[in-house]
Design a protein around this motif. Structure first.
Motif, PDB file in Angstrom:
ATOM      1  N   TYR A 339       0.626  -1.239  -0.301  1.00 50.57           N
ATOM      2  CA  TYR A 339       0.306  -0.233   0.042  1.00 50.57           C
ATOM      3  C   TYR A 339       1.096   0.755   0.658  1.00 50.57           C
ATOM      4  O   TYR A 339       1.984   1.619   0.795  1.00 50.57           O
ATOM      5  CB  TYR A 339      -0.694   0.137   1.499  1.00 50.57           C
ATOM      6  CG  TYR A 339      -1.707  -1.483   1.604  1.00 50.57           C
ATOM      7  CD1 TYR A 339      -3.405  -0.672   0.466  1.00 50.57           C
ATOM      8  CD2 TYR A 339      -1.940  -2.191   1.783  1.00 50.57           C
ATOM      9  CE1 TYR A 339      -4.183  -2.105   0.448  1.00 50.57           C
ATOM     10  CE2 TYR A 339      -2.598  -3.826   1.809  1.00 50.57           C
ATOM     11  CZ  TYR A 339      -4.008  -3.224   1.326  1.00 50.57           C
ATOM     12  OH  TYR A 339      -3.662  -4.608   1.534  1.00 50.57           O
ATOM     13  N   ASN A 340       1.023   1.889  -0.662  1.00 49.75           N
ATOM     14  CA  ASN A 340       1.266   3.355  -0.579  1.00 49.75           C
ATOM     15  C   ASN A 340       0.889   4.025   0.707  1.00 49.75           C
ATOM     16  O   ASN A 340      -0.083   3.945   1.720  1.00 49.75           O
ATOM     17  CB  ASN A 340       1.795   4.739  -2.018  1.00 49.75           C
ATOM     18  CG  ASN A 340      -0.014   4.357  -2.652  1.00 49.75           C
ATOM     19  OD1 ASN A 340      -0.924   4.535  -1.665  1.00 49.75           O
ATOM     20  ND2 ASN A 340      -0.843   4.979  -3.557  1.00 49.75           N
ATOM     21  N   PHE A 341       1.128   6.148   0.049  1.00 46.28           N
ATOM     22  CA  PHE A 341       0.790   6.779   1.208  1.00 46.28           C
ATOM     23  C   PHE A 341      -0.408   7.074   1.361  1.00 46.28           C
ATOM     24  O   PHE A 341      -1.212   7.243   2.114  1.00 46.28           O
ATOM     25  CB  PHE A 341       1.650   7.863   0.561  1.00 46.28           C
ATOM     26  CG  PHE A 341       2.777   8.105   1.431  1.00 46.28           C
ATOM     27  CD1 PHE A 341       3.085   7.426   2.703  1.00 46.28           C
ATOM     28  CD2 PHE A 341       4.087   8.096   0.758  1.00 46.28           C
ATOM     29  CE1 PHE A 341       4.831   7.778   3.432  1.00 46.28           C
ATOM     30  CE2 PHE A 341       5.633   7.957   0.980  1.00 46.28           C
ATOM     31  CZ  PHE A 341       5.444   7.778   2.929  1.00 46.28           C
ATOM     32  N   CYS A 342      -1.297   7.045  -0.247  1.00 41.42           N
ATOM     33  CA  CYS A 342      -2.726   7.262   0.158  1.00 41.42           C
ATOM     34  C   CYS A 342      -3.421   5.457   0.369  1.00 41.42           C
ATOM     35  O   CYS A 342      -5.218   5.818   0.584  1.00 41.42           O
ATOM     36  CB  CYS A 342      -2.909   7.009  -1.030  1.00 41.42           C
ATOM     37  SG  CYS A 342      -2.595   8.632  -1.830  1.00 41.42           S
ATOM     38  N   PHE A 343      -2.673   4.544   1.078  1.00 42.56           N
ATOM     39  CA  PHE A 343      -3.422   3.127   1.706  1.00 42.56           C
ATOM     40  C   PHE A 343      -4.578   2.961   0.242  1.00 42.56           C
ATOM     41  O   PHE A 343      -5.257   2.424   0.555  1.00 42.56           O
ATOM     42  CB  PHE A 343      -4.264   3.608   2.998  1.00 42.56           C
ATOM     43  CG  PHE A 343      -4.137   2.434   3.526  1.00 42.56           C
ATOM     44  CD1 PHE A 343      -3.372   1.578   3.695  1.00 42.56           C
ATOM     45  CD2 PHE A 343      -5.210   1.279   3.235  1.00 42.56           C
ATOM     46  CE1 PHE A 343      -2.832   0.807   4.399  1.00 42.56           C
ATOM     47  CE2 PHE A 343      -4.721  -0.363   4.178  1.00 42.56           C
ATOM     48  CZ  PHE A 343      -3.312   0.090   4.329  1.00 42.56           C
ATOM     49  N   LYS A 344      -4.194   3.139  -0.780  1.00 46.83           N
ATOM     50  CA  LYS A 344      -3.955   2.480  -1.326  1.00 46.83           C
ATOM     51  C   LYS A 344      -3.337   1.102  -2.643  1.00 46.83           C
ATOM     52  O   LYS A 344      -2.037   0.963  -2.491  1.00 46.83           O
ATOM     53  CB  LYS A 344      -3.814   3.841  -3.594  1.00 46.83           C
ATOM     54  CG  LYS A 344      -4.437   3.155  -4.809  1.00 46.83           C
ATOM     55  CD  LYS A 344      -4.539   3.592  -5.885  1.00 46.83           C
ATOM     56  CE  LYS A 344      -4.316   3.375  -7.182  1.00 46.83           C
ATOM     57  NZ  LYS A 344      -3.257   2.135  -7.705  1.00 46.83           N
ATOM     58  N   GLU A 345      -3.708   0.278  -2.688  1.00 49.03           N
ATOM     59  CA  GLU A 345      -2.986  -1.203  -3.175  1.00 49.03           C
ATOM     60  C   GLU A 345      -2.179  -1.071  -4.469  1.00 49.03           C
ATOM     61  O   GLU A 345      -2.292  -0.857  -5.041  1.00 49.03           O
ATOM     62  CB  GLU A 345      -3.410  -2.115  -3.359  1.00 49.03           C
ATOM     63  CG  GLU A 345      -3.001  -3.627  -3.386  1.00 49.03           C
ATOM     64  CD  GLU A 345      -3.740  -5.183  -3.630  1.00 49.03           C
ATOM     65  OE1 GLU A 345      -3.297  -6.008  -3.091  1.00 49.03           O
ATOM     66  OE2 GLU A 345      -5.055  -4.908  -3.537  1.00 49.03           O
ATOM     67  N   VAL A 346      -0.643  -1.405  -4.118  1.00 45.04           N
ATOM     68  CA  VAL A 346      -0.026  -0.920  -6.167  1.00 45.04           C
ATOM     69  C   VAL A 346       0.967  -2.007  -5.992  1.00 45.04           C
ATOM     70  O   VAL A 346       1.204  -3.526  -4.973  1.00 45.04           O
ATOM     71  CB  VAL A 346       1.105   0.467  -5.349  1.00 45.04           C
ATOM     72  CG1 VAL A 346       0.539   1.099  -5.392  1.00 45.04           C
ATOM     73  CG2 VAL A 346       1.771  -0.173  -3.915  1.00 45.04           C
ATOM     74  N   PHE A 347       1.259  -3.035  -7.254  1.00 43.88           N
ATOM     75  CA  PHE A 347       1.682  -4.171  -7.107  1.00 43.88           C
ATOM     76  C   PHE A 347       3.718  -4.029  -7.997  1.00 43.88           C
ATOM     77  O   PHE A 347       3.393  -3.316  -8.863  1.00 43.88           O
ATOM     78  CB  PHE A 347       0.591  -4.701  -8.239  1.00 43.88           C
ATOM     79  CG  PHE A 347      -0.981  -4.494  -7.673  1.00 43.88           C
ATOM     80  CD1 PHE A 347      -1.373  -6.037  -7.927  1.00 43.88           C
ATOM     81  CD2 PHE A 347      -1.418  -3.432  -8.232  1.00 43.88           C
ATOM     82  CE1 PHE A 347      -2.666  -6.209  -6.630  1.00 43.88           C
ATOM     83  CE2 PHE A 347      -3.282  -3.597  -7.231  1.00 43.88           C
ATOM     84  CZ  PHE A 347      -3.731  -4.695  -6.792  1.00 43.88           C
ATOM     85  N   PRO A 348       4.578  -3.929  -6.563  1.00 41.70           N
ATOM     86  CA  PRO A 348       5.530  -3.520  -7.680  1.00 41.70           C
ATOM     87  C   PRO A 348       5.635  -5.255  -8.629  1.00 41.70           C
ATOM     88  O   PRO A 348       5.178  -5.876  -8.022  1.00 41.70           O
ATOM     89  CB  PRO A 348       6.066  -3.712  -6.515  1.00 41.70           C
ATOM     90  CG  PRO A 348       4.787  -3.368  -5.299  1.00 41.70           C
ATOM     91  CD  PRO A 348       4.561  -4.106  -6.114  1.00 41.70           C
ATOM     92  N   CYS A 597      -4.207  11.818  -3.036  1.00 37.28           N
ATOM     93  CA  CYS A 597      -4.909  10.503  -3.351  1.00 37.28           C
ATOM     94  C   CYS A 597      -6.461  10.107  -4.017  1.00 37.28           C
ATOM     95  O   CYS A 597      -6.825  11.677  -3.303  1.00 37.28           O
ATOM     96  CB  CYS A 597      -5.681  10.595  -1.418  1.00 37.28           C
ATOM     97  SG  CYS A 597      -3.562   9.740  -0.523  1.00 37.28           S
ATOM     98  N   GLN A 598      -6.527  10.007  -4.872  1.00 37.20           N
ATOM     99  CA  GLN A 598      -7.488   9.783  -5.630  1.00 37.20           C
ATOM    100  C   GLN A 598      -8.799   9.103  -5.393  1.00 37.20           C
ATOM    101  O   GLN A 598      -7.970   8.304  -5.028  1.00 37.20           O
ATOM    102  CB  GLN A 598      -7.465   9.951  -7.087  1.00 37.20           C
ATOM    103  CG  GLN A 598      -5.931  10.491  -7.578  1.00 37.20           C
ATOM    104  CD  GLN A 598      -7.151  12.420  -7.464  1.00 37.20           C
ATOM    105  OE1 GLN A 598      -8.309  12.087  -7.814  1.00 37.20           O
ATOM    106  NE2 GLN A 598      -6.035  12.720  -8.205  1.00 37.20           N
ATOM    107  N   PRO A 599     -10.356   8.725  -5.002  1.00 37.86           N
ATOM    108  CA  PRO A 599     -10.930   7.605  -4.742  1.00 37.86           C
ATOM    109  C   PRO A 599     -10.309   6.669  -6.174  1.00 37.86           C
ATOM    110  O   PRO A 599     -10.206   6.947  -7.152  1.00 37.86           O
ATOM    111  CB  PRO A 599     -12.048   8.406  -5.137  1.00 37.86           C
ATOM    112  CG  PRO A 599     -11.950   9.984  -4.970  1.00 37.86           C
ATOM    113  CD  PRO A 599     -10.899   9.880  -6.096  1.00 37.86           C
ATOM    114  N   GLN A 600     -10.545   5.103  -5.447  1.00 38.86           N
ATOM    115  CA  GLN A 600     -10.250   4.762  -6.212  1.00 38.86           C
ATOM    116  C   GLN A 600     -11.760   2.959  -6.536  1.00 38.86           C
ATOM    117  O   GLN A 600     -12.120   2.924  -5.351  1.00 38.86           O
ATOM    118  CB  GLN A 600      -8.829   3.553  -5.251  1.00 38.86           C
ATOM    119  CG  GLN A 600      -9.667   2.808  -4.099  1.00 38.86           C
ATOM    120  CD  GLN A 600      -8.131   2.552  -3.756  1.00 38.86           C
ATOM    121  OE1 GLN A 600      -6.975   3.130  -3.560  1.00 38.86           O
ATOM    122  NE2 GLN A 600      -8.561   1.207  -2.821  1.00 38.86           N
ATOM    123  N   SER A 601     -10.707   2.490  -7.592  1.00 41.14           N
ATOM    124  CA  SER A 601     -11.857   1.974  -8.025  1.00 41.14           C
ATOM    125  C   SER A 601     -11.985   0.574  -7.726  1.00 41.14           C
ATOM    126  O   SER A 601     -10.282   0.051  -7.491  1.00 41.14           O
ATOM    127  CB  SER A 601     -12.630   1.694  -9.218  1.00 41.14           C
ATOM    128  OG  SER A 601     -11.261   2.128  -9.799  1.00 41.14           O
TER     129      SER A 601
END
Length: 604
Positions: A339-348, A597-601
């Motif tokens: 998770y990044n600083f926005c707590f959005k899941e990322v995929f390295p 931090c944007q709204p995420q789908s």
């Protein structure tokens, strides 16, 4: 993995080692550049040289310090050697010369030093470092440690913390798994936090919510309430910090709650500096999530630098092995969520090395039927960093980067960006000029996107969307939009498009590219190939997007529009062109100066 206490070395062996070290030091050359390794291998890990140091940061709070050291002394270390370094900061000189106030402060420090002198630590070396003047919390953290090897680890503890008796066994197992085990090592991990993940740093402190089955995650935020630091990232940070301090660059990162802390408290705190470093490097921290607000490290939030008054414990301390889950289970790194600083899941690590891999990687990208393919051929890295900042600013998330610079692409993938390595995309070598090779790669890649059911935006890396993400074009009256003088086009997925964009069409593009002039680009080539075709409904981008050429820009021009994309024709340096219209979103270290931090789908 067994880490035993180290016996004392014989005197003659010590002399031999010192002589060898002197020769080695004489023969080495100090490299003052800022290290930034892109390697995925842990260079020379050696579990037999493992060294664990506890760094306790203390300041004029005897009762909390006693509680903290008592909890450390009760922990289970087995036969391992664990050193304890206690850093006691000097009291601040009072503004007034009131002798009774000064005497009270001197007496307080003497009481703490007396207690520390008598505190027994049978598990290893005990050191007391007493500052001769007040250094402050920032300096205490940053100056507490300079790793002596890649096998030395520091566990930093502020004096108002209380540790679980099981904390060391957990950290030891985590180090063995995520540092020494090559199959679970990742160069982007800077340490392990024992505090409970509590808030989203990029969303004004919103509370983090995780499901109860998730025990370990990776999150970019540093955890100051019981933070284990890995040696190489910490060294890198120390050099980065010195470089930025010398240039008087402030650790401001717009959109982060910690920037507000820094503006209020200034140099009294250190976390904004480390957070800015993490953001610039794309690093992550391992966090625990044991449910029911449980943690292996608890802050009692006693009055001090961070709290004006006692706030009480933030979590429930685990005192014995839980029965509802396996505390020491370390799942493979590939199964953990990042998770990044926005707590959005990322995929390295998303690198497409073949057309057959594209479908699997697409599943990790946002759930949308329009993809943006960004061509990095001929794009400067500095301009690319700025482009990524704008992607974040305007909320563009459905994209892939395409290029042939493997080092750059690997770094982008490590940071969580999906990339396509053009040199490995197709089986066999592609003959012809660089432009022909790029044409074949782009042509086949677009064909594959269409087969998978996606609309395509193709844009050059020397462009920046400045007002919105590239628009979702719902108008069905056209299937191809372009403008010949720039590499920006939209291709709608349809039966007509798929029929036209076949192997034969790509082959003809390759043939024409070999005869093209230097001024032609890929989009120009396609427009010419399609202009005589009656199969596709064609249109111009000018009806939908404001395109601004910075190469011919003047201050009387405007870049404001419903959907504006700027590009440059190379008539002046990129930095000057972008500064002219205030589009340069990078700090002096070429890192973004904002977190948006944007709204995420949800992914598909």
């Amino acid at each position: 993995m067994h880490f035993k206490r180290r016996p004392f070395l014989p005197f003659f062996l010590v002399l031999s080692l010192l002589s060898f070290a002197a020769i080695l030091l004489y023969s080495c050359h100090y490299n003052s550049s800022l290290p930034h390794s892109h390697s995925n291998a842990n260079s020379n890990p050696n579990p037999s040289k493992f060294k664990f140091i506890i760094k306790v940061l203390a300041y004029n709070r005897l009762a909390p310090l006693k509680r903290c050291l008592l909890s450390l002394s009760r922990a289970e270390y087995g036969l391992d050697r664990v050193d304890l370094h206690i850093h006691l900061d000097h009291f601040k000189q009072p503004e007034s010369k009131n002798l009774s106030v000064i005497h009270e402060k001197v007496e307080s420090d003497q009481q703490i030093l007396g207690f520390l002198d008598g505190f027994r630590w049978p598990n290893g070396e005990k050191q007391i470092i007493y500052n001769s003047e007040n250094r402050g919390l920032q300096a205490q953290w940053i100056e507490a440690w300079w790793p002596q090897s890649d096998d030395e680890f520091a566990f930093v503890v502020e004096d108002d913390l209380e540790l679980s008796p099981l904390f060391y066994k957990f950290l030891k197992k985590a180090i063995a798994t995520y540092y020494y085990d090559k199959s679970n090592y990742h160069p982007s991990i800077f340490g392990i936090s024992l505090q409970r993940p509590r808030f989203v740093a990029g969303k004004h402190g919103n509370k983090i919510e995780l499901d109860t089955d998730t025990r370990l995650i990776l999150y970019q935020m540093v955890g100051t309430w019981g933070q284990l630091l890995f040696p190489k990232p910490w060294k890198e940070f120390r050099l980065w910090y010195n470089h930025h301090k010398a240039k008087d660059i402030k650790p401001l990162l717009q959109g982060m709650v910690t920037t507000g802390w820094y503006k209020k408290m200034g140099e009294r705190i250190w976390t904004p500096w480390f957070i800015k470093f993490i953001h610039s490097r794309g690093y992550f921290n391992i966090y625990t999530n044991f449910g029911r607000e449980r943690a292996l490290s608890v802050s009692h939030r006693d009055a001090g630098v961070n709290y004006g008054r006692n706030a009480g414990p933030d979590s429930v301390l685990i005192m014995q092995k839980p029965t509802d889950f396996e505390l020491y289970e370390m799942k493979p790194l590939g199964t953990l969520r990042w998770y990044n600083f926005c707590f959005k899941e990322v995929f390295p690590g998303r690198i497409v090395n073949g057309l057959n891999q594209l479908g699997n990687v697409l599943k990790t990208v946002q759930n949308d039927k329009t993809m943006t393919l960004v061509s990095l051929y001929g794009t400067r890295e500095l301009a690319l960093r700025n482009l990524i900042c704008h992607f974040e600013k305007v909320g563009l998330r459905n994209y892939f980067f395409l290029g042939d610079d493997l080092e750059l692409l690997s770094d982008l993938a490590r940071r969580g960006h999906p990339v396509i390595y053009g040199n490995r995309l197709l089986d066999g070598d592609i003959s012809g000029t660089d432009f022909t090779k790029q044409t074949v790669v782009k042509g086949n890649l677009i064909r594959r996107f269409l087969e998978l059911g996606y609309n395509i935006w193709l844009m050059d890396g020397n462009m920046v969307p400045v007002t919105n993400a590239l628009p979702e074009l719902s108008d069905q009256s056209f299937e191809f939009l372009a403008r010949d003088d720039v590499e920006l086009m939209f291709l709608r997925n349809s039966l007509n498009t798929r029929n036209v964009w076949n192997d034969l069409f790509v082959s003809k593009l390759a043939e024409k590219s070999s005869k093209s002039s230097e001024k032609e680009n890929f989009v120009n080539l396609i427009s010419k190939a399609l202009e005589k075709s009656s199969y596709l409904k064609m249109g111009t981008l000018d009806e939908w997007i404001v395109l601004v050429d910075l190469g011919t820009y003047n201050k009387d021009s405007t870049v404001k529009g419903r959907d504006t994309v700027v590009y440059w024709s190379g008539l002046s340096p990129v930095e000057r062109e972008l500064e002219n219209v205030s589009l340069w979103l990078l700090d002096e270290d070429s890192s973004c100066n904002a977190v948006v931090c944007q709204p995420q789908s949800k992914p598909k």
